[in-house]
Design an enzyme around this catalytic site. Structure first.
Site, PDB file in Angstrom:
ATOM      1  N   ASP A   1      43.830  57.106  35.494  1.00 17.86           N
ATOM      2  CA  ASP A   1      44.676  56.044  34.960  1.00 17.86           C
ATOM      3  C   ASP A   1      45.810  55.800  35.945  1.00 17.86           C
ATOM      4  OD1 ASP A   1      44.948  54.965  31.771  1.00 17.86           O
ATOM      5  OD2 ASP A   1      46.685  54.619  33.065  1.00 17.86           O
TER       6      ASP A   1
ATOM      7  N   GLY B   1      43.480  54.092  24.473  1.00 19.43           N
ATOM      8  CA  GLY B   1      42.525  53.133  23.921  1.00 19.43           C
ATOM      9  C   GLY B   1      41.066  53.444  24.174  1.00 19.43           C
ATOM     10  N   ILE B   2      40.342  52.411  24.586  1.00 18.85           N
ATOM     11  CA  ILE B   2      38.899  52.523  24.813  1.00 18.85           C
ATOM     12  C   ILE B   2      38.593  53.552  25.895  1.00 18.85           C
ATOM     13  CG2 ILE B   2      36.843  51.282  25.599  1.00 18.85           C
ATOM     14  CD1 ILE B   2      38.067  48.757  24.299  1.00 18.85           C
TER      15      ILE B   2
ATOM     16  N   TYR C   1      41.775  35.026  31.563  1.00 26.44           N
ATOM     17  CA  TYR C   1      41.232  36.303  31.094  1.00 26.44           C
ATOM     18  C   TYR C   1      39.735  36.152  30.819  1.00 26.44           C
ATOM     19  CZ  TYR C   1      40.404  40.232  27.885  1.00 26.44           C
ATOM     20  OH  TYR C   1      39.904  41.342  27.268  1.00 26.44           O
TER      21      TYR C   1
ATOM     22  N   LYS D   1      36.388  38.117  32.464  1.00 28.00           N
ATOM     23  CA  LYS D   1      35.431  38.888  31.669  1.00 28.00           C
ATOM     24  C   LYS D   1      34.008  38.358  31.869  1.00 28.00           C
ATOM     25  CE  LYS D   1      38.281  41.869  30.501  1.00 28.00           C
ATOM     26  NZ  LYS D   1      38.076  43.233  30.976  1.00 28.00           N
TER      27      LYS D   1
ATOM     28  N   ASP E   1      44.966  53.586  40.756  1.00 27.29           N
ATOM     29  CA  ASP E   1      45.414  52.208  40.569  1.00 27.29           C
ATOM     30  C   ASP E   1      44.339  51.287  41.131  1.00 27.29           C
ATOM     31  OD1 ASP E   1      46.601  49.701  40.603  1.00 27.29           O
ATOM     32  OD2 ASP E   1      48.432  50.359  41.623  1.00 27.29           O
TER      33      ASP E   1
END
Length: 177
Positions: A43, A23-24, A157, A161, A69
């Site tokens: 990752d 993804g991003i 969530y 953010k 992690d």
């Protein structure tokens, strides 16, 4: 077409992209490498990070993979020892449990907070220290429109953010000068 490379050059610079396995994060690693940065593709899924590093390297750019992690303080500490202080830190991972706030369990709350907010905190604190000591560096932590605009079922969530944005603003005011 405008040559975006003329805007800035990252030749000789290093970048750590966390979440580079897809993804991003994958796109960020490729983009930074295209501007000349040596990229560490990190990752929790080291095989996925390796795939991204392989794609970047196949284009003639420098990249390597690293298992990291964000929810494990030892993993973040080990990454700091292995990578050192990058010129650019990018953090993209996050998780969402789509449920009304009143239905979120303590375990789900902890899962969301631990990765999205606390994991991001660990990265910016541990890698940001070296940047602050050196007097230079860029930290990019991806947020979401949910940090500003409420949507039912995304309350926790959204809180992480919004928290990420405020935490980075505070950091910038503390070490920016």
């Amino acid at each position: 077409m405008f040559d975006y490379r003329s805007m800035f050059d990252l030749s000789g610079k290093s970048a750590l992209v966390v979440g580079a396995g897809s993804g991003i994060g994958e796109a960020s690693a490729q983009g930074l490498a295209s501007f000349g940065a040596r990229v560490v593709c990190a990752d929790v899924d080291v095989e996925a990070a390796g795939n991204t590093a392989g794609k970047v390297s196949s284009e003639g750019r420098k990249a390597e993979a690293l298992e990291l992690d964000m929810t494990d303080p030892r993993s973040v500490d080990a990454a700091v020892e292995q990578v050192g202080t990058p010129d650019v830190l990018v953090s993209t991972p996050s998780i969402n449990v789509r449920k009304p706030v009143l239905e979120i369990t303590d375990e789900e709350f902890d899962l969301i907070i631990d990765l999205n907010l606390k994991g991001t905190f660990r990265l910016i604190r541990n890698f940001g220290r070296g940047m602050a000591e050196r007097g230079s560096g860029s930290i990019i932590a991806f947020s979401s429109i949910r940090g500003q605009v409420v949507e039912p079922g995304q309350g926790i969530y959204a809180a992480t953010k919004a928290g990420t944005v405020q935490m980075l603003r505070a950091l910038a005011s503390e070490v920016g000068p």
